[in-house]
Design an enzyme around this catalytic site. Structure first.
Site, PDB file in Angstrom:
ATOM      1  CB  CYS A 168      -6.831 -24.569  10.051  1.00 32.38           C
ATOM      2  SG  CYS A 168      -7.758 -24.343  11.583  1.00 32.38           S
TER       3      CYS A 168
ATOM      4  CG  ASP B 289      -6.102  -4.986   1.600  1.00 40.02           C
ATOM      5  OD1 ASP B 289      -5.877  -4.550   2.747  1.00 40.02           O
ATOM      6  OD2 ASP B 289      -6.574  -4.275   0.689  1.00 40.02           O
TER       7      ASP B 289
ATOM      8  CG  HIS C  12     -10.409 -21.285  12.230  1.00 38.01           C
ATOM      9  ND1 HIS C  12     -10.791 -22.466  11.635  1.00 38.01           N
ATOM     10  CD2 HIS C  12     -11.516 -20.481  12.218  1.00 38.01           C
ATOM     11  CE1 HIS C  12     -12.070 -22.400  11.292  1.00 38.01           C
ATOM     12  NE2 HIS C  12     -12.531 -21.201  11.633  1.00 38.01           N
TER      13      HIS C  12
ATOM     14  CB  CYS D 297     -10.155 -27.205  12.870  1.00 41.88           C
ATOM     15  SG  CYS D 297     -11.058 -25.635  12.876  1.00 41.88           S
TER      16      CYS D 297
ATOM     17  CG  ASP E 163      -2.023   0.967   1.192  1.00 43.50           C
ATOM     18  OD1 ASP E 163      -1.928   1.912   0.397  1.00 43.50           O
ATOM     19  OD2 ASP E 163      -2.983   0.798   1.949  1.00 43.50           O
TER      20      ASP E 163
ATOM     21  CB  CYS F 152     -11.729 -26.177   9.340  1.00 40.27           C
ATOM     22  SG  CYS F 152     -10.270 -25.122   9.140  1.00 40.27           S
TER      23      CYS F 152
END
Length: 382
Positions: A309, A269, A338, A312, A95, A307
């Site tokens: 991840c 974003d 997560h 999880c 940015d 999930c």
């Protein structure tokens, strides 16, 4: 842009206005629609770069304003650029710093040259111009550099919005002139104009005349509300060239993203998934969980049973609830992990649905699941 320089965008499939494509950069390919985790100061808070990559993220966002103040762009450049400095080998978008100058610096003065401001860190005085923003982003070795702009506040009067937009377009031209073209490195222009259709049109026309590798829609997600944001997208996106990627800055919630993808946005974003992770909020297909809530204290289920991840696979809601109550840093780390996995899974699902011409079905299923809400522990039979 010279055809031999810049980033490259290829469009692979469309479903309605939604697009499935790829952006090719010096440090790798980005599958779109894409969500960029925010690593403002060269770090996605609490996570190793390898963990961010494992979530499915292909590109990160860094920030000119913060990195110019600390540790300094020239220092990062001497140390091999931001990729090496933060150990992220993939693409990086930076940015330009315009939004942060406006939002974080209480003492600032804007002129045609640029913005003079005092650092929020130590009060030191700095001048940020389009030319300096391009130089800083070059030192950082950003794959995608953003033109320096003034983020128009909301609400703003029509004359204020017009003046702000016109200044941003002059700064966009100076950004283009100062940018150093290289193969795989792109410069994106930013559409401004607040909520006014004629100002957005004039902004798009000015940016296309200058010529950029991609086009961002800025000045949204600043308090105007989702309905107004979508209206602005509805009259702005058809004006943008189809052969370039479209980036909606600072957006947003899962619902925001789904609705913007339906309208033709390619890149996003937002700090929401990482900030939410640090404040005990977890995103799931069935809505948002507050892990501080006492109802989770004896719940042995994962956040989301579908999930994969690390949070999880290895940890229960009860454990994550305990971590937040005990103020253990592992709680925010697990929930941030997560949330990034959830966001990247959502993007992957959107890309697949567009490829298969099944976006309407995907969106309907998304909304139905969100509307159902979380299943209480007692109803889940645990």
């Amino acid at each position: 842009m010279n055809k031999d320089t810049g980033t490259k965008f290829s469009l692979h499939a469309q479903d309605g206005l939604a697009r499935r494509g790829q952006v090719t950069t010096a440090h790798g390919v980005i599958d779109t629609p894409a969500f960029m985790p925010v690593g403002t100061v060269g770090s996605v808070k609490g996570l190793l770069p390898e963990q961010v990559a494992a979530s499915g993220a292909q590109i990160l966002l860094g920030n000119t304003y913060h990195l110019m103040l600390r540790p300094g762009a020239e220092r990062v450049g001497r140390l091999g650029g931001l990729h090496r400095f933060m150990n992220w080998p993939g693409p990086i978008l930076t940015d330009s710093g315009g939004f942060q100058v406006m939002s974080l610096s209480a003492l600032r003065k804007m002129t045609e040259e640029g913005v003079t401001f005092r650092s929020h860190l130590d009060g030191s005085k700095h001048l940020l111009t389009p030319e300096l923003s391009m130089e800083i982003q070059h030192h950082l070795d950003a794959d995608i550099t953003m033109a320096f702009d003034e983020c128009t506040p909301f609400p703003a009067t029509y004359p204020e919005a017009e003046s702000s937009m016109e200044r941003s377009m002059r700064w966009a031209s100076r950004s283009k002139q100062a940018f150093q073209p290289r193969p795989g490195y792109g410069l994106f222009g930013i559409v401004q104009g607040s909520v006014h259709e004629d100002l957005r049109r004039r902004s798009v026309e000015a940016l296309i005349d200058i010529g950029f590798d991609g086009y961002a829609v800025g000045g949204l997600a600043v308090g105007e509300g989702q309905e107004t944001m979508l209206q602005v997208l509805d009259f702005t996106l058809p004006l943008l060239p189809a052969e370039h990627p479209r980036y909606l800055m600072g957006v947003g919630t899962p619902e925001d993203i789904v609705k913007a993808v339906q309208r033709g946005i390619d890149m996003f974003d937002c700090v929401i998934p990482t900030r939410a992770g640090r404040t005990a909020r977890g995103y799931t297909p069935r809505g948002t969980l507050n892990l501080r809530n006492a109802r989770h204290q004896e719940d042995s289920r994962p956040l989301d049973e579908a999930c994969s991840c690390p949070a999880c696979i290895g940890h229960s809601r009860a454990y994550i609830h305990h971590l937040f109550r005990a103020e253990e840093m592992l709680g925010p780390i697990l929930l941030t992990l997560h949330n990034l996995h959830y966001y990247q899974s959502l993007m992957s699902g959107l890309r697949q649905a567009i490829e298969e011409g099944a976006l309407d079905h995907f969106v309907q299923a998304f909304r139905e699941q969100q509307a159902l809400g979380d299943i209480p522990k007692t109803e889940a039979g645990t």
